[in-house]
Enzyme design. Structure first.
Site, PDB file in Angstrom:
ATOM      1  N   LYS A  46       0.836  -1.210   0.000  1.00  0.00           N
ATOM      2  CA  LYS A  46       0.000   0.000   0.000  1.00  0.00           C
ATOM      3  C   LYS A  46       0.868   1.257   0.000  1.00  0.00           C
ATOM      4  CE  LYS A  46      -2.194  -0.767   3.914  1.00  0.00           C
ATOM      5  NZ  LYS A  46      -1.622  -2.058   4.350  1.00  0.00           N
ATOM      6  N   ARG A  97      -8.941   1.248   9.312  1.00  0.00           N
ATOM      7  CA  ARG A  97      -8.470  -0.093   9.653  1.00  0.00           C
ATOM      8  C   ARG A  97      -9.603  -0.952  10.223  1.00  0.00           C
ATOM      9  NH1 ARG A  97      -2.892   0.444   9.002  1.00  0.00           N
ATOM     10  NH2 ARG A  97      -1.781  -1.222  10.018  1.00  0.00           N
ATOM     11  N   ARG A 149      11.665  -7.438   5.533  1.00  0.00           N
ATOM     12  CA  ARG A 149      11.593  -6.002   5.222  1.00  0.00           C
ATOM     13  C   ARG A 149      12.554  -5.192   6.088  1.00  0.00           C
ATOM     14  NH1 ARG A 149       5.914  -2.766   5.142  1.00  0.00           N
ATOM     15  NH2 ARG A 149       5.874  -3.084   7.395  1.00  0.00           N
ATOM     16  N   ARG A 164      11.723  -2.980  11.641  1.00  0.00           N
ATOM     17  CA  ARG A 164      10.670  -2.467  12.515  1.00  0.00           C
ATOM     18  C   ARG A 164      10.337  -3.465  13.618  1.00  0.00           C
ATOM     19  NH1 ARG A 164       5.907  -0.170   8.681  1.00  0.00           N
ATOM     20  NH2 ARG A 164       4.693  -1.135  10.347  1.00  0.00           N
ATOM     21  N   ARG A 193      -0.403  -9.217  13.695  1.00  0.00           N
ATOM     22  CA  ARG A 193      -0.924  -8.145  12.825  1.00  0.00           C
ATOM     23  C   ARG A 193      -1.826  -8.737  11.739  1.00  0.00           C
ATOM     24  NH1 ARG A 193       4.241  -5.464  10.716  1.00  0.00           N
ATOM     25  NH2 ARG A 193       2.945  -3.863   9.767  1.00  0.00           N
TER      26      ARG A 193
HETATM   27  P1  AMP Z   1       1.274   0.393   9.201  1.00  0.00           P
HETATM   28  O1  AMP Z   1       2.522   1.193   8.994  1.00  0.00           O
HETATM   29  O2  AMP Z   1       0.115   0.901   8.409  1.00  0.00           O
HETATM   30  O3  AMP Z   1       1.509  -1.091   9.030  1.00  0.00           O
HETATM   31  O4  AMP Z   1       0.854   0.611  10.730  1.00  0.00           O
HETATM   32  C1  AMP Z   1       1.697   0.214  11.778  1.00  0.00           C
HETATM   33  C2  AMP Z   1       0.925   0.194  13.082  1.00  0.00           C
HETATM   34  O5  AMP Z   1       0.414   1.493  13.352  1.00  0.00           O
HETATM   35  C3  AMP Z   1      -0.299  -0.710  13.107  1.00  0.00           C
HETATM   36  O6  AMP Z   1       0.022  -2.055  13.403  1.00  0.00           O
HETATM   37  C4  AMP Z   1      -1.126  -0.070  14.215  1.00  0.00           C
HETATM   38  O7  AMP Z   1      -0.596  -0.361  15.491  1.00  0.00           O
HETATM   39  C5  AMP Z   1      -0.871   1.414  13.965  1.00  0.00           C
HETATM   40  N1  AMP Z   1      -1.856   1.978  13.024  1.00  0.00           N
HETATM   41  C6  AMP Z   1      -1.632   2.475  11.776  1.00  0.00           C
HETATM   42  N2  AMP Z   1      -2.759   2.914  11.217  1.00  0.00           N
HETATM   43  C7  AMP Z   1      -3.743   2.700  12.133  1.00  0.00           C
HETATM   44  C8  AMP Z   1      -5.139   2.928  12.155  1.00  0.00           C
HETATM   45  N3  AMP Z   1      -5.790   3.458  11.107  1.00  0.00           N
HETATM   46  N4  AMP Z   1      -5.826   2.574  13.279  1.00  0.00           N
HETATM   47  C9  AMP Z   1      -5.215   2.044  14.348  1.00  0.00           C
HETATM   48  N5  AMP Z   1      -3.899   1.777  14.396  1.00  0.00           N
HETATM   49  C10 AMP Z   1      -3.160   2.116  13.303  1.00  0.00           C
END
Ligand code: AMP
Length: 210
Positions: free
Chosen positions: A14, A89, A123, A155, A166
């Site tokens: 994404k 989400r 990654r 990460r 996740r």
């Molecule tokens: P991402 O970089 O999109 O994979 O997000 C990493 C982490 O950030 C996720 O596992 C959540 O803990 C938090 N996160 C990101 N976007 C959201 C969202 N829209 N709602 C809740 N938690 C989020």
């Protein structure tokens, strides 16, 4: 106004596609994951509240995230359209989004779990936004970014146990959005296992039909 949501499991590409589409069409790319990671780096209140959830691979509470997005979408650069990566989400967030903006297109990037696990565990990311994979797209230098020379990061939430959690959270909370947006008549699906450029072309053709 072309307001687009990119849906898909973590590691489906994404972020990469949002960057490519953003530079092609000139729309801002809004990643809640990036906003939250910056908040953690800055040590802000938001960062302090979000950190433990993120480290565990849990979603940060809706009320925190909804407000950040609402404020961000109110900025002038979003007037001509925007790309959302990582938000909504869950269905609660999707309903919140509906209350303050109108989504034109939702692209679901589909990738099977086995590939997600392999992608995320290999990654490595850089602060500058560049992403690598230790096997499929390694950096030229040992552990440093080709573009800016900074040390690459594995990460915290890309560790094996957190990855499976996740994915479980994705299936339970985020996947229902596919039906939610199909019901709104705005859903398009693309095959996220294809080459990055082919996925980009597939997404562009959906956008250009709008
Ligand atoms: P991402 O970089 O999109 O994979 O997000 C990493 C982490 O950030 C996720 O596992 C959540 O803990 C938090 N996160 C990101 N976007 C959201 C969202 N829209 N709602 C809740 N938690 C989020």
């Amino acid at each position: 106004m072309v307001n687009i949501v990119l849906l898909g499991p973590p590691g489906s590409g994404k972020g990469t596609q949002a960057e490519m589409i953003g530079s092609e069409y000139g729309w801002p790319q809004i990643s809640t994951g990036n906003i939250l990671r910056h908040a953690i780096e800055e040590g802000s209140d938001l960062g302090k509240k979000a950190k433990s959830y993120m480290d565990e691979g849990e979603l940060v509470p809706d009320d925190l995230v909804d407000e950040i997005v609402k404020q961000r979408l109110g900025k002038p650069d979003c007037e001509g359209g925007y790309l959302l990566d990582g938000f909504p989400r869950d269905v609660h967030q999707a309903k919140a989004l509906d209350s303050f903006s109108k989504i034109k297109l939702v692209i679901d990037i589909q990738v099977p779990d086995e590939q997600i696990i392999s992608r995320l565990s290999g990654r490595r990311v850089c602060d500058c936004g560049q992403t690598y994979h230790i096997q499929f797209n390694p950096p030229k230098g040992e552990g440093v970014c080709d573009l800016c020379g900074k040390k690459l990061i594995h990460r915290e939430d890309d560790q094996p146990d957190t990855i499976s959690h996740r994915l479980e959270v994705y299936h339970r909370k985020t996947e229902p959005l596919i039906e939610f947006y199909r019901g709104h008549g705005v859903l398009e699906v693309v095959d996220g296992t294809k080459h990055i450029d082919d996925i980009f072309e597939a997404i562009k053709s959906k956008i250009d039909k709008l």
